[in-house]
Write a protein that holds these residues in place. Structure first.
Motif, mmCIF file in Angstrom:
data_model
loop_
_atom_site.group_PDB
_atom_site.id
_atom_site.type_symbol
_atom_site.label_atom_id
_atom_site.label_comp_id
_atom_site.label_asym_id
_atom_site.label_seq_id
_atom_site.Cartn_x
_atom_site.Cartn_y
_atom_site.Cartn_z
ATOM 1 N N PRO A 253 0.021 -13.827 -4.366
ATOM 2 C CA PRO A 253 0.067 -13.479 -5.792
ATOM 3 C C PRO A 253 -1.078 -12.573 -6.244
ATOM 4 C CG PRO A 253 0.589 -15.796 -5.501
ATOM 5 C CD PRO A 253 0.138 -15.290 -4.165
ATOM 6 N N ALA A 254 -2.277 -12.768 -5.690
ATOM 7 C CA ALA A 254 -3.415 -11.938 -6.081
ATOM 8 C C ALA A 254 -3.218 -10.496 -5.613
ATOM 9 C CB ALA A 254 -4.709 -12.520 -5.506
ATOM 10 N N GLN A 255 -2.733 -10.318 -4.377
ATOM 11 C CA GLN A 255 -2.476 -8.969 -3.866
ATOM 12 C C GLN A 255 -1.345 -8.305 -4.640
ATOM 13 O OE1 GLN A 255 -1.751 -9.521 0.322
ATOM 14 N NE2 GLN A 255 -3.929 -9.455 0.838
ATOM 15 N N LEU A 256 -0.356 -9.094 -5.012
ATOM 16 C CA LEU A 256 0.770 -8.580 -5.785
ATOM 17 C C LEU A 256 0.292 -8.051 -7.137
ATOM 18 C CD1 LEU A 256 3.931 -8.549 -5.346
ATOM 19 C CD2 LEU A 256 3.982 -10.553 -6.824
ATOM 20 N N GLN A 257 -0.547 -8.828 -7.814
ATOM 21 C CA GLN A 257 -1.056 -8.422 -9.118
ATOM 22 C C GLN A 257 -1.952 -7.201 -9.007
ATOM 23 O OE1 GLN A 257 0.002 -9.932 -12.046
ATOM 24 N NE2 GLN A 257 -0.891 -8.047 -12.858
ATOM 25 N N LEU A 258 -2.746 -7.141 -7.949
ATOM 26 C CA LEU A 258 -3.611 -5.985 -7.728
ATOM 27 C C LEU A 258 -2.787 -4.718 -7.542
ATOM 28 C CD1 LEU A 258 -6.528 -4.994 -7.324
ATOM 29 C CD2 LEU A 258 -6.249 -5.438 -4.872
ATOM 30 N N ALA A 259 -1.683 -4.823 -6.787
ATOM 31 C CA ALA A 259 -0.815 -3.670 -6.575
ATOM 32 C C ALA A 259 -0.171 -3.215 -7.881
ATOM 33 C CB ALA A 259 0.258 -4.006 -5.546
ATOM 34 N N GLY B 34 -0.952 0.465 -10.015
ATOM 35 C CA GLY B 34 0.176 1.388 -10.061
ATOM 36 C C GLY B 34 0.867 1.571 -8.726
ATOM 37 N N ALA B 35 0.427 0.824 -7.702
ATOM 38 C CA ALA B 35 1.050 0.927 -6.387
ATOM 39 C C ALA B 35 2.407 0.244 -6.338
ATOM 40 C CB ALA B 35 0.129 0.322 -5.330
ATOM 41 N N LEU B 36 2.678 -0.642 -7.301
ATOM 42 C CA LEU B 36 3.931 -1.394 -7.322
ATOM 43 C C LEU B 36 4.423 -1.539 -8.752
ATOM 44 C CD1 LEU B 36 5.910 -3.218 -5.571
ATOM 45 C CD2 LEU B 36 4.528 -5.149 -6.375
ATOM 46 N N SER B 37 5.696 -1.193 -8.963
ATOM 47 C CA SER B 37 6.273 -1.360 -10.307
ATOM 48 C C SER B 37 7.413 -2.365 -10.320
ATOM 49 C CB SER B 37 6.760 -0.017 -10.846
ATOM 50 O OG SER B 37 7.684 0.593 -9.963
ATOM 51 N N ASP C 172 0.852 -1.185 0.000
ATOM 52 C CA ASP C 172 0.000 0.000 0.000
ATOM 53 C C ASP C 172 0.889 1.236 0.000
ATOM 54 O OD1 ASP C 172 -1.762 2.073 0.439
ATOM 55 O OD2 ASP C 172 -2.885 1.035 2.005
ATOM 56 N N PRO C 173 0.756 2.115 -1.003
ATOM 57 C CA PRO C 173 1.641 3.291 -1.064
ATOM 58 C C PRO C 173 1.367 4.340 0.011
ATOM 59 C CG PRO C 173 -0.002 3.401 -2.800
ATOM 60 C CD PRO C 173 -0.136 2.036 -2.169
ATOM 61 N N PHE C 174 0.229 4.231 0.722
ATOM 62 C CA PHE C 174 -0.054 5.195 1.777
ATOM 63 C C PHE C 174 1.033 5.113 2.837
ATOM 64 C CE2 PHE C 174 -2.181 6.908 5.546
ATOM 65 C CZ PHE C 174 -2.740 8.063 5.021
ATOM 66 N N PRO C 175 1.462 6.248 3.400
ATOM 67 C CA PRO C 175 2.566 6.216 4.376
ATOM 68 C C PRO C 175 2.316 5.256 5.529
ATOM 69 C CG PRO C 175 2.074 8.471 3.747
ATOM 70 C CD PRO C 175 1.010 7.627 3.129
#
Length: 232
Positions: free
Chosen positions: A122-128, A132-135, A19-22
């Motif tokens: 894996p599902a959470q990873l793909q969702l991120a 755009g939360a994870l590159s 989660d990109p939120f601080p």
């Protein structure tokens, strides 16, 4: 078939890292209930992207390369094992190097890298990734010293490491995490706070150095077939 992991990843329980939120701890150190030390660093990589950072781990292979990465702390690169494929993949590969952490004298280090799907759901990873939360996600188990203890799969038992990027309009944000003392009976004694603080400084410095040359190297090597943007 689900892969059996002898040494479960503990670092993923130290916050909602996808989660990109601080988070409560973005840069600093904290001692966990079991005595292990969590080290966090947040670094802005201007002009870079997650795909560039991921590619870097398929590119560097010499002592000169790692000295570019950190001219002060990186001492020697002893090579990747045969699982590493230049320009293609580092998942499952191990690396050995010698590096210092600021005022702490150089020590040998061993890392084994893993597919992020072995670390996160894996599902959470793909969702991120989709949001755009994870590159990029660089995940490794780490060990230090002359005689690094390994599990049956060849994973160092001392700790865990994550580097997670999120692309932004000006580059990418790197969220780094280290969990130290996983194989110690007394982590407070064996992994003092000063070690964590030096590791924090080391991490911030090495990725700041990397961000200064990585875009030019990436485009100069025609990585991923991408063309460099024209400044004029």
């Amino acid at each position: 078939m689900t892969q059996h992991i002898e040494f479960p990843w503990s670092i993923t329980n130290t916050g909602d890292l996808l989660d990109p939120f601080p988070l409560h701890l973005e840069t600093g150190i904290t001692r966990l209930e079991d005595g292990c030390l969590l080290v966090a660093a947040r670094t802005e990589l201007h002009g870079c992207s997650g795909r560039m950072l991921d590619w870097w781990f398929t590119f560097f292979e010499t002592t000169q390369h790692i000295k570019w990465w950190h001219p002060h702390d990186h001492v020697a690169h002893h090579g990747w094992n045969s699982a590493w494929k230049k320009g293609k993949s580092y998942y499952g590969a191990s690396i050995e190097a010698v590096e210092s952490l600021g005022d702490i004298a150089p020590v040998k280090a061993k890392l084994k890298f893993h597919d992020p799907k072995e670390v996160f759901d894996p599902a959470q990873l793909q969702l991120a990734k989709n949001s755009g939360a994870l590159s990029a996600a660089i995940c490794a188990r780490i060990g230090f010293g002359e005689h690094v203890q390994l599990d049956p799969q060849g994973d160092p038992l001392d700790g865990e490491m994550l580097h997670l990027t999120r692309d932004t309009p000006t580059g990418c944000v790197l969220r780094s995490r280290f969990l130290l003392g996983r194989n110690s009976l007394d982590p407070v004694r064996d992994v003092p706070d000063v070690l964590g603080l030096n590791l924090l400084r080391h991490c911030y410095s090495e990725f700041t150095y990397l961000s200064r040359f990585l875009p030019s190297l990436y485009y100069g090597e025609h990585a991923n077939g991408e063309k460099a943007p024209l400044p004029w």
